[in-house]
Scaffold this motif. Structure first.
Motif, mmCIF file in Angstrom:
data_model
loop_
_atom_site.group_PDB
_atom_site.id
_atom_site.type_symbol
_atom_site.label_atom_id
_atom_site.label_comp_id
_atom_site.label_asym_id
_atom_site.label_seq_id
_atom_site.Cartn_x
_atom_site.Cartn_y
_atom_site.Cartn_z
ATOM 1 N N PHE A 8 14.555 -9.418 -40.279
ATOM 2 C CA PHE A 8 14.262 -8.251 -41.112
ATOM 3 C C PHE A 8 15.447 -7.300 -41.088
ATOM 4 O O PHE A 8 16.295 -7.358 -40.209
ATOM 5 C CB PHE A 8 13.003 -7.525 -40.624
ATOM 6 N N ARG A 9 15.482 -6.439 -42.056
ATOM 7 C CA ARG A 9 16.461 -5.340 -42.108
ATOM 8 C C ARG A 9 15.740 -4.147 -42.687
ATOM 9 O O ARG A 9 15.122 -4.225 -43.734
ATOM 10 C CB ARG A 9 17.656 -5.706 -42.972
ATOM 11 N N LEU A 10 15.842 -3.027 -41.991
ATOM 12 C CA LEU A 10 15.193 -1.796 -42.411
ATOM 13 C C LEU A 10 16.252 -0.805 -42.865
ATOM 14 O O LEU A 10 17.232 -0.579 -42.160
ATOM 15 C CB LEU A 10 14.390 -1.209 -41.242
ATOM 16 N N VAL A 11 16.063 -0.225 -44.035
ATOM 17 C CA VAL A 11 16.999 0.756 -44.574
ATOM 18 C C VAL A 11 16.212 1.999 -44.969
ATOM 19 O O VAL A 11 15.286 1.915 -45.772
ATOM 20 C CB VAL A 11 17.756 0.203 -45.797
ATOM 21 N N PHE A 12 16.598 3.129 -44.363
ATOM 22 C CA PHE A 12 16.015 4.417 -44.717
ATOM 23 C C PHE A 12 16.937 5.124 -45.690
ATOM 24 O O PHE A 12 18.155 5.104 -45.519
ATOM 25 C CB PHE A 12 15.867 5.313 -43.475
ATOM 26 N N ASP A 13 16.370 5.799 -46.675
ATOM 27 C CA ASP A 13 17.188 6.589 -47.590
ATOM 28 C C ASP A 13 17.938 7.698 -46.864
ATOM 29 O O ASP A 13 19.048 8.035 -47.215
ATOM 30 C CB ASP A 13 16.313 7.233 -48.680
ATOM 31 N N ARG A 14 17.341 8.280 -45.849
ATOM 32 C CA ARG A 14 17.934 9.474 -45.249
ATOM 33 C C ARG A 14 18.217 9.356 -43.754
ATOM 34 O O ARG A 14 18.547 10.363 -43.139
ATOM 35 C CB ARG A 14 17.011 10.660 -45.509
ATOM 36 N N LEU A 15 18.106 8.182 -43.174
ATOM 37 C CA LEU A 15 18.331 8.018 -41.735
ATOM 38 C C LEU A 15 19.325 6.880 -41.470
ATOM 39 O O LEU A 15 18.958 5.821 -40.969
ATOM 40 C CB LEU A 15 17.002 7.721 -41.025
ATOM 41 N N PRO A 16 20.604 7.085 -41.758
ATOM 42 C CA PRO A 16 21.563 5.975 -41.591
ATOM 43 C C PRO A 16 21.722 5.501 -40.150
ATOM 44 O O PRO A 16 21.876 4.307 -39.909
ATOM 45 C CB PRO A 16 22.868 6.545 -42.132
ATOM 46 N N ALA A 17 21.672 6.385 -39.183
ATOM 47 C CA ALA A 17 21.828 5.952 -37.785
ATOM 48 C C ALA A 17 20.605 5.173 -37.312
ATOM 49 O O ALA A 17 20.729 4.198 -36.580
ATOM 50 C CB ALA A 17 22.086 7.155 -36.879
ATOM 51 N N VAL A 18 19.422 5.595 -37.720
ATOM 52 C CA VAL A 18 18.209 4.848 -37.358
ATOM 53 C C VAL A 18 18.246 3.480 -38.023
ATOM 54 O O VAL A 18 17.851 2.480 -37.423
ATOM 55 C CB VAL A 18 16.937 5.632 -37.746
ATOM 56 N N THR A 19 18.736 3.413 -39.253
ATOM 57 C CA THR A 19 18.897 2.125 -39.928
ATOM 58 C C THR A 19 19.787 1.207 -39.098
ATOM 59 O O THR A 19 19.460 0.051 -38.846
ATOM 60 C CB THR A 19 19.511 2.322 -41.337
ATOM 61 N N TYR A 20 20.909 1.727 -38.621
ATOM 62 C CA TYR A 20 21.862 0.925 -37.857
ATOM 63 C C TYR A 20 21.301 0.485 -36.502
ATOM 64 O O TYR A 20 21.497 -0.656 -36.091
ATOM 65 C CB TYR A 20 23.167 1.707 -37.664
ATOM 66 N N PHE A 21 20.631 1.390 -35.805
ATOM 67 C CA PHE A 21 20.175 1.114 -34.441
ATOM 68 C C PHE A 21 18.735 0.608 -34.364
ATOM 69 O O PHE A 21 18.173 0.505 -33.271
ATOM 70 C CB PHE A 21 20.326 2.365 -33.568
#
Length: 180
Positions: free
Chosen positions: A19-32
């Motif tokens: 899976f890969r999760l991408v948030f519109d407004r949370l780039p660091a949470v997306t990465y980690f």
């Protein structure tokens, strides 16, 4: 219907690491991001009383479980602070400027807002991959906002190899699943 026509055409099983999760407004949470759930859904039920046994019929409301994410915390606390600042901006605990500054933290956002140009919600996209690492589905969580941010535990008896993780819980309006 024969036994051959009842067998599934795809015998490959879904893997929890694909899976890969991408948030519109949370780039660091997306990465980690370490883990995320596809929230469960339930349907209300309407009882019909009879003299013998209660019978149930499907209701007309869907209820979604919360969206939960576990992520690594970087040494700048950026992944954790992204959610913290979002929550603080929505609730503005000390003054109204915190709410006003929410739009400055996330410029160019075209998300739904409580008031003009101040985003309170965000969308997230979870892509689910096949065993061959091909994108199979995209789940779009609509109008999401954080309701809980986990604490960070510091422990002087831990070894240097231990990494700090935190959790966040989000509510959202609904999600759509798109076949890719």
């Amino acid at each position: 219907m024969t036994a051959l026509t009842r067998n599934p055409s795809n015998l490959s099983l879904l893997q929890s690491t694909k899976f890969r999760l991408v948030f519109d407004r949370l780039p660091a949470v997306t990465y980690f991001c370490q883990s995320a759930n596809l929230p469960g859904v339930s349907l209300t039920e309407v009882p019909r009383y009879t003299p013998f046994v209660e019978l149930y019929h499907p209701g007309e409301k869907l209820m979604y479980d919360t969206f939960n994410v576990t992520f690594l915390v970087d040494e700048d606390l950026r992944s954790w602070r992204e959610i913290h600042d979002w929550m603080r901006g929505i609730t503005f605990p000390t003054n109204f400027d915190e709410y006003k500054n929410l739009s400055k933290r996330f410029p160019g956002s075209t998300l739904p807002t409580f008031s003009k140009n101040i985003p309170a919600y965000s969308d997230a996209y979870m892509t689910i991959f096949s065993n061959q690492n091909n994108a199979q589905f995209r789940v779009k969580l609509i109008d999401m906002f954080p309701v809980n941010l986990g604490s960070i535990l510091f422990n002087s008896t831990d070894s240097a190899e231990n990494t700090i993780v935190s959790d966040a819980t989000f509510r959202f309006s609904y999600y759509d699943i798109e076949l890719i």
